[in-house]
Design a protein around this motif. Structure first.
Motif, PDB file in Angstrom:
ATOM      1  N   GLY A  55      -7.302  12.951 -12.263  1.00  0.00           N
ATOM      2  CA  GLY A  55      -7.570  12.456 -13.610  1.00  0.00           C
ATOM      3  C   GLY A  55      -6.942  11.100 -13.878  1.00  0.00           C
ATOM      4  O   GLY A  55      -7.458  10.316 -14.672  1.00  0.00           O
ATOM      5  N   LEU A  56      -5.824  10.819 -13.228  1.00  0.00           N
ATOM      6  CA  LEU A  56      -5.163   9.521 -13.388  1.00  0.00           C
ATOM      7  C   LEU A  56      -5.847   8.408 -12.596  1.00  0.00           C
ATOM      8  O   LEU A  56      -5.451   7.248 -12.681  1.00  0.00           O
ATOM      9  CB  LEU A  56      -3.695   9.621 -12.954  1.00  0.00           C
ATOM     10  CG  LEU A  56      -2.782  10.447 -13.872  1.00  0.00           C
ATOM     11  CD1 LEU A  56      -1.438  10.697 -13.200  1.00  0.00           C
ATOM     12  CD2 LEU A  56      -2.581   9.744 -15.210  1.00  0.00           C
ATOM     13  N   GLY A  57      -6.859   8.760 -11.822  1.00  0.00           N
ATOM     14  CA  GLY A  57      -7.549   7.757 -11.028  1.00  0.00           C
ATOM     15  C   GLY A  57      -6.853   7.434  -9.730  1.00  0.00           C
ATOM     16  O   GLY A  57      -7.102   6.394  -9.114  1.00  0.00           O
ATOM     17  N   ILE A  58      -5.971   8.325  -9.278  1.00  0.00           N
ATOM     18  CA  ILE A  58      -5.232   8.109  -8.038  1.00  0.00           C
ATOM     19  C   ILE A  58      -5.945   8.848  -6.912  1.00  0.00           C
ATOM     20  O   ILE A  58      -6.206  10.045  -7.033  1.00  0.00           O
ATOM     21  CB  ILE A  58      -3.788   8.634  -8.168  1.00  0.00           C
ATOM     22  CG1 ILE A  58      -3.080   7.977  -9.365  1.00  0.00           C
ATOM     23  CG2 ILE A  58      -3.006   8.382  -6.882  1.00  0.00           C
ATOM     24  CD1 ILE A  58      -1.754   8.608  -9.699  1.00  0.00           C
ATOM     25  N   PRO A  59      -6.264   8.184  -5.806  1.00  0.00           N
ATOM     26  CA  PRO A  59      -6.890   8.885  -4.681  1.00  0.00           C
ATOM     27  C   PRO A  59      -6.039  10.047  -4.190  1.00  0.00           C
ATOM     28  O   PRO A  59      -4.831   9.893  -3.965  1.00  0.00           O
ATOM     29  CB  PRO A  59      -7.012   7.787  -3.618  1.00  0.00           C
ATOM     30  CG  PRO A  59      -7.079   6.514  -4.404  1.00  0.00           C
ATOM     31  CD  PRO A  59      -6.166   6.725  -5.572  1.00  0.00           C
ATOM     32  N   LYS A 117      -8.502   2.316  -3.566  1.00  0.00           N
ATOM     33  CA  LYS A 117      -8.130   1.533  -4.743  1.00  0.00           C
ATOM     34  C   LYS A 117      -7.991   2.464  -5.945  1.00  0.00           C
ATOM     35  O   LYS A 117      -8.764   3.404  -6.112  1.00  0.00           O
ATOM     36  CB  LYS A 117      -9.201   0.467  -5.034  1.00  0.00           C
ATOM     37  CG  LYS A 117      -8.822  -0.476  -6.164  1.00  0.00           C
ATOM     38  CD  LYS A 117      -9.868  -1.576  -6.328  1.00  0.00           C
ATOM     39  CE  LYS A 117      -9.452  -2.551  -7.428  1.00  0.00           C
ATOM     40  NZ  LYS A 117     -10.436  -3.632  -7.611  1.00  0.00           N
ATOM     41  N   LEU A 118      -6.983   2.173  -6.779  1.00  0.00           N
ATOM     42  CA  LEU A 118      -6.778   2.993  -7.969  1.00  0.00           C
ATOM     43  C   LEU A 118      -7.971   2.861  -8.913  1.00  0.00           C
ATOM     44  O   LEU A 118      -8.502   1.764  -9.113  1.00  0.00           O
ATOM     45  CB  LEU A 118      -5.501   2.557  -8.700  1.00  0.00           C
ATOM     46  CG  LEU A 118      -4.194   2.938  -7.999  1.00  0.00           C
ATOM     47  CD1 LEU A 118      -3.036   2.217  -8.658  1.00  0.00           C
ATOM     48  CD2 LEU A 118      -3.980   4.424  -8.038  1.00  0.00           C
ATOM     49  N   GLY A 119      -8.366   3.975  -9.494  1.00  0.00           N
ATOM     50  CA  GLY A 119      -9.477   3.981 -10.436  1.00  0.00           C
ATOM     51  C   GLY A 119      -9.011   4.103 -11.871  1.00  0.00           C
ATOM     52  O   GLY A 119      -7.818   4.154 -12.162  1.00  0.00           O
ATOM     53  N   PHE A 130       0.877  -1.167   0.000  1.00  0.00           N
ATOM     54  CA  PHE A 130       0.000   0.000   0.000  1.00  0.00           C
ATOM     55  C   PHE A 130       0.920   1.224   0.000  1.00  0.00           C
ATOM     56  O   PHE A 130       1.780   1.366   0.871  1.00  0.00           O
ATOM     57  CB  PHE A 130      -0.880  -0.038   1.250  1.00  0.00           C
ATOM     58  CG  PHE A 130      -1.720   1.191   1.460  1.00  0.00           C
ATOM     59  CD1 PHE A 130      -2.373   1.801   0.406  1.00  0.00           C
ATOM     60  CD2 PHE A 130      -1.856   1.734   2.733  1.00  0.00           C
ATOM     61  CE1 PHE A 130      -3.160   2.917   0.606  1.00  0.00           C
ATOM     62  CE2 PHE A 130      -2.642   2.850   2.946  1.00  0.00           C
ATOM     63  CZ  PHE A 130      -3.289   3.452   1.872  1.00  0.00           C
ATOM     64  N   ILE A 131       0.748   2.093  -0.981  1.00  0.00           N
ATOM     65  CA  ILE A 131       1.672   3.214  -1.150  1.00  0.00           C
ATOM     66  C   ILE A 131       1.012   4.518  -0.726  1.00  0.00           C
ATOM     67  O   ILE A 131      -0.099   4.842  -1.161  1.00  0.00           O
ATOM     68  CB  ILE A 131       2.151   3.313  -2.611  1.00  0.00           C
ATOM     69  CG1 ILE A 131       3.003   2.090  -2.957  1.00  0.00           C
ATOM     70  CG2 ILE A 131       2.949   4.588  -2.836  1.00  0.00           C
ATOM     71  CD1 ILE A 131       3.507   2.080  -4.369  1.00  0.00           C
ATOM     72  N   LEU A 132       1.717   5.262   0.115  1.00  0.00           N
ATOM     73  CA  LEU A 132       1.285   6.598   0.524  1.00  0.00           C
ATOM     74  C   LEU A 132       2.354   7.592   0.083  1.00  0.00           C
ATOM     75  O   LEU A 132       3.531   7.449   0.457  1.00  0.00           O
ATOM     76  CB  LEU A 132       1.105   6.645   2.048  1.00  0.00           C
ATOM     77  CG  LEU A 132      -0.080   5.840   2.582  1.00  0.00           C
ATOM     78  CD1 LEU A 132       0.038   5.627   4.092  1.00  0.00           C
ATOM     79  CD2 LEU A 132      -1.398   6.542   2.259  1.00  0.00           C
ATOM     80  N   HIS A 167      -3.547  -0.230  -4.531  1.00  0.00           N
ATOM     81  CA  HIS A 167      -4.125   0.740  -3.611  1.00  0.00           C
ATOM     82  C   HIS A 167      -3.048   1.765  -3.236  1.00  0.00           C
ATOM     83  O   HIS A 167      -1.913   1.396  -2.938  1.00  0.00           O
ATOM     84  CB  HIS A 167      -4.629   0.053  -2.327  1.00  0.00           C
ATOM     85  CG  HIS A 167      -5.754  -0.896  -2.555  1.00  0.00           C
ATOM     86  ND1 HIS A 167      -5.579  -2.111  -3.201  1.00  0.00           N
ATOM     87  CD2 HIS A 167      -7.078  -0.832  -2.231  1.00  0.00           C
ATOM     88  CE1 HIS A 167      -6.737  -2.745  -3.261  1.00  0.00           C
ATOM     89  NE2 HIS A 167      -7.668  -2.001  -2.682  1.00  0.00           N
ATOM     90  N   MET A 168      -3.418   3.018  -3.240  1.00  0.00           N
ATOM     91  CA  MET A 168      -2.472   4.058  -2.872  1.00  0.00           C
ATOM     92  C   MET A 168      -3.213   5.372  -2.650  1.00  0.00           C
ATOM     93  O   MET A 168      -4.416   5.486  -2.929  1.00  0.00           O
ATOM     94  CB  MET A 168      -1.397   4.237  -3.945  1.00  0.00           C
ATOM     95  CG  MET A 168      -1.882   4.870  -5.240  1.00  0.00           C
ATOM     96  SD  MET A 168      -0.542   5.133  -6.441  1.00  0.00           S
ATOM     97  CE  MET A 168       0.454   6.364  -5.606  1.00  0.00           C
TER      98      MET A 168
END
Length: 930
Positions: A96-100, A254-256, A4-6, A52-53
């Motif tokens: 826009g990249l789907g990254i939270p 979760k990445l979108g 899991f990346i933060l 997930h990140m």
């Protein structure tokens, strides 16, 4: 599963902003922080392939720490507008990249990261925190690691101990003791990082230190006792909160899927052309990499090659890259037996072109030997032929002599095109093994340089990232770093082969990309194929030729310099009135500003006085001239007399420089190992050093130099009537300028005065101010301004050219040379006035210097084609000068050839409105000929 990346988005933002040069759009929007942060983020994701990140940012609202202490971050400077205007764009792209994307007013990014990291661990996940913030080291444990993606540094439990000298669970106490001035955490006065670590190793915790404070001796113990009441507050300020009441957890991060329309709009507005093209590429089914899918890059595959070529080692890897060929899998093959090799050779014999790359034992082309050769005949298919891996347990490889003898007819066949990345280097390597590489068809490094010399660095890894949106395997990843780094022959084939094959595959894919881009701009296509590629081949020959040195003369000159340096050192010590190390900036500063009491001393952040040349030149004191001459001679001795001897061939006494085409944005060449383009031009010292470059018996040195070429080009570009007339009538511009400025007759102008006038002319053309001119000529500012006014009254169209060029560069973002080389001015519309003005000066200079570079390259190509190689060699190019070694009885013939060819190199390519002229000198050494 991947971790899991933060991501500490605030760190990414500031790190990119301060690490990259200012980049702006044509509308003046600064983009360096966006581009740098986005590049680092995508690099991290490609490598880790997370599912997930979250990227976490600070907000401008105050936090509980501000309420606890009014000093908390109170003295941080305000964020510059060039950075703050980039934040909304970066946030929008991340979404826009789907990254939270996470922001929580009233909480710092550290607290969000700490809370989410601890929650993820409780749910059984490993966590990677991407940050450069030392405070985060307190979060490290067996399940949480830190990584600084900008520096490729990873901190686990042992790494924290190695870096800070304390365990992760002691970091809060460590920060409390030493404080943090940037955060407004006072700490304990007199306790730095070394003392803090020592105390914690002895007493384990701050509690233990306070309990034993009465036993701690000296000023440190006294300071701890005096500041004990402040420690609890500092401890609270330094502690990351790990229990924020967040209404989300790991499962919701979760990445979108990317929002392609939104990204297109953002990339277009920010003028991120490569990223925009990647969105629109037809072979990308989603028109954007989908980070929710696992990429099996570098995972070994047992898939058999469909071609009828035997596969001995199944060292293959998969890759997804942009190419005109539909991409499915990249198949990389290792050739270890003769039948496989001969089958590949048959394909190479009938191929119209192929990409080729070498793996070697050294970066020094004079010393390197080939360890293996990789080739690619199309995108997604590449082969590695190892011949020199000699580590213990290495598999049997093909005989090197057999491989070279078999490939020699193919590599020397000019009808079969060779595609390479920095082909000149590979040509040297093949030459070391008796092969003269022919058929140089396309160099991807030079193609990138021609398309946009300032857009990116031109190494293959950078080009793959920038144009193909793909992260290659780096040499450090397979060989290690520093003193323990392996040479390629020591790397196991299982790692070496995919790396080597990838080089050839990426080279082919870059060739496909650049070919399409260059076809859209025919001028640049011709510049690559007709100028840069042939120039590379000429440089290859020049590097092989080298130039002979008079080793005895150099040794004597070095000894002479050494005696002068020793005398200057003694002179400086005598003036100081005490012994000191003249080479030490620290000791010199103390002598000048403390001992001698000279005014104007300024200390640097390290606490020592600044003693650079710019500082010293402002000081009027007998010591200064001595120090400046000492430094100048010391540099000459180390750079030239000593270094040239060390770098020369012990048998031939020739020195072989390396020329670089893809560095200077204007098209000029540079040289290294040794740098022969920075030998001092003016004065006796430069002439003496040039005397060390000699011709062997029976030969002489010829030096052909374009006369006043950049002023001639200014006459052409500006169309100034007075300048055009002066050159057409053969007048000496610098001599006339000297006579007017100094109020003397033309006949009385000395060579030194003419050189000074030459510097003035070029200084004015390239935007020198009245202040700069006054300083250079030792005039008052009013006198200098009067000269500038007089100059532009004589040459009014020069002033118009400058103004028009500024306007044109701002409108289209680039200027051009006589051959259509585009010189991009990325900061021409920058909001910062100093940055913009520097870009404007560069825009004025670039067409002149760039056109001169084009012309000297054309001269090299033209002369090389006609030069009778049996009695003449081209040895050096130094800006506007070419240096030759010629049989003494053929000097007149070669001189006539140079005077015929060099002034006519633009004929049929571009026309300029003034004649080009050359001056040819000759002598037993370069000093006499120059």
């Amino acid at each position: 599963m991947p971790p899991f990346i933060l991501v500490d988005g605030s760190y990414y933002l500031f790190r990119a902003f301060h690490a990259l040069p200012p980049l702006t759009t044509s509308q003046g929007q600064t983009t360096n922080a966006i581009k740098g942060a986005l590049s680092a983020l995508q690099k991290l994701m490609r490598r880790m392939q997370p599912t997930h990140m979250a990227v976490v940012f600070d907000t401008p609202e105050p936090t509980f720490r501000h309420q606890l202490s009014p000093e908390y971050k109170a003295h941080r400077p305000a964020m510059p507008s060039e950075l703050s205007t980039q934040i909304p764009y970066l946030h929008a792209i991340i979404k826009g990249l789907g990254i939270p994307l996470l922001l929580l007013p009233g909480a710092e990014a550290d607290d969000l990261i700490g809370t989410l990291a601890k929650r993820a661990v409780t749910e059984g996940h490993h966590v990677l925190i991407s940050t450069g913030d030392k405070d985060m080291a307190q979060l490290v444990n067996d399940h949480i690691k830190l990584e600084d993606s900008f520096r490729d540094q990873v901190l686990d439990h042992d790494g924290v101990i190695a870096k800070f000298g304390v365990r992760p669970d002691q970091i809060i106490d460590y920060l409390t003791l030493m404080g943090d001035a940037s955060d407004g955490i006072a700490g304990v006065p007199g306790v730095g990082k070394v003392t803090a670590a020592k105390l914690l190793n002895q007493y384990q915790t701050i509690g233990g230190i306070l309990e034993n404070a009465h036993l701690i001796k000296g000023k440190v113990g006294e300071s701890i006792r005096e500041n004990a009441d402040k420690i609890p507050l500092n401890h609270q300020l330094a502690s990351i909160v790990c229990d924020l009441p967040l209404a989300l957890d790991w499962h919701e991060l979760k990445l979108g899927k990317p929002d392609v329309p939104a990204l297109k709009k953002l990339y277009a507005e920010l003028e991120f052309r490569a990223l925009l093209q990647s969105l629109e590429h037809p072979n990308n089914p989603d028109n954007q990499p989908d980070y929710t899918q696992r990429n099996e890059s570098s995972v070994p595959s047992q898939t058999k090659e469909k071609e009828d070529i035997p596969q001995v080692l199944n060292v293959e890897s998969m890759a997804v890259l942009e190419s005109s060929t539909p991409i499915t899998e990249a198949k990389y093959h290792t050739i270890l037996d003769q039948s496989a090799f001969l089958a590949l050779v048959e394909r190479l014999k009938i191929a119209p072109r192929f990409a080729v790359d070498t793996e070697t034992t050294s970066l020094d082309y004079r010393l390197a030997r080939i360890v293996g050769i990789s080739v690619a005949l199309k995108a997604g298919e590449a082969y590695y032929i190892p011949i020199g891996h000699d580590y213990m347990g290495a598999p049997e490889q093909l005989d090197a002599t057999f491989v070279f003898e078999t490939l020699k007819p193919i590599l020397e066949n000019p009808a079969i095109g060779k595609i390479g990345q920095h082909m000149k280097y590979d040509a040297h390597l093949f030459n070391n093994h008796g092969i003269s590489l022919q058929g140089w068809a396309f160099d991807t490094m030079l193609a990138s340089y021609v398309l946009n010399p300032t857009a990116t660095r031109h190494g293959m890894d950078d080009l793959a990232q920038y144009y193909l949106d793909y992260k290659t395997t780096t040499f450090e990843e397979i060989a290690g770093k520093g003193v323990k780094q392996l040479t390629f022959n020591q790397i196991e084939l299982e790692r070496a082969a995919p790396y080597a094959a990838e080089d050839a595959d990426i080279t082919w894919r870059l060739y496909e990309h650049f070919s399409k881009e260059l076809a859209k701009i025919p001028k640049l296509q011709r510049l690559l194929l007709d100028v840069e590629m042939p120039t590379a081949q000429v440089l290859y020959e020049m590097e092989n030729n080298g130039i002979r040195l008079d080793i005895g003369f150099l040794a004597e000159l070095g000894q002479k310099f050494g005696e002068q340096i020793h005398g200057l050192e003694a002179q400086a010590i005598e003036i100081a009135g005490q012994p000191f190390n003249v080479s030490s900036p620290k000791q010199l500063g103390e002598i000048l500003f403390d001992k001698l009491g000279i005014a104007g001393g300024k200390k640097t952040a390290s606490g020592q006085y600044a003693t650079g040349e710019a500082i010293l030149e402002k000081i009027d004191h007998p010591m200064i001239a001595t120090i400046l001459e000492y430094r100048s001679l010391s540099k000459l001795k180390s750079t030239y007399t000593d270094s040239l001897i060390a770098q020369s061939d012990p048998v031939s006494h020739r020195v072989h420089t390396s020329y670089h085409q893809a560095i200077a944005a204007t098209g000029r060449l540079s040289s290294t190992d040794p740098n022969l383009q920075n030998i001092p031009i003016r004065g006796e010292v430069g002439r003496q050093i040039r005397q060390a470059f000699i011709a062997p018996p029976g030969r002489i040195i010829l030096a052909a130099d374009y006369s006043q070429i950049e002023l001639r080009l200014m006459a052409h570009f500006s169309q100034d009537a007075a300048l055009l007339t002066a050159f057409r009538e053969g007048r000496d511009i610098h001599q006339a300028t000297a006579a007017e400025v100094m109020g003397i007759d033309l006949a009385d102008v000395t060579s030194d005065q003419r050189r000074q006038a030459k510097a003035i002319n070029f200084g004015l053309l390239y935007g020198m101010s009245a202040f700069g001119l006054a300083k250079q000529l030792n005039l008052s500012r009013a006198e200098a301004q009067e000269y500038i006014t007089l100059y532009f009254s004589r040459y009014p169209s020069v002033h118009d050219y400058m103004e028009n060029t500024r306007t044109l560069a701002a409108e289209q973002g680039y200027v051009e040379t006589v051959l259509g080389r585009r010189l991009y001015m990325e900061n021409i519309r920058a909001g910062n006035a100093m940055v913009r003005q520097a870009a404007e000066r560069a825009a004025i200079n670039a067409p002149l210097q760039g056109s001169a570079a084009d012309i000297i390259k054309l001269a090299m190509i033209s002369v090389d084609q006609a030069l009778p190689k049996q009695y003449a060699k081209m040895l050096l190019q130094v800006h506007d000068e070419l240096v030759f070694e010629v049989d003494e009885d053929k000097a007149d013939e070669v001189t006539a050839l140079l005077k015929k060819l060099m002034p006519a190199v633009l004929k049929g390519r571009a026309e300029i409105d003034v004649p080009l002229e050359i001056e040819v000198g000759r002598g037993i050494n370069w000093g006499v000929a120059h």
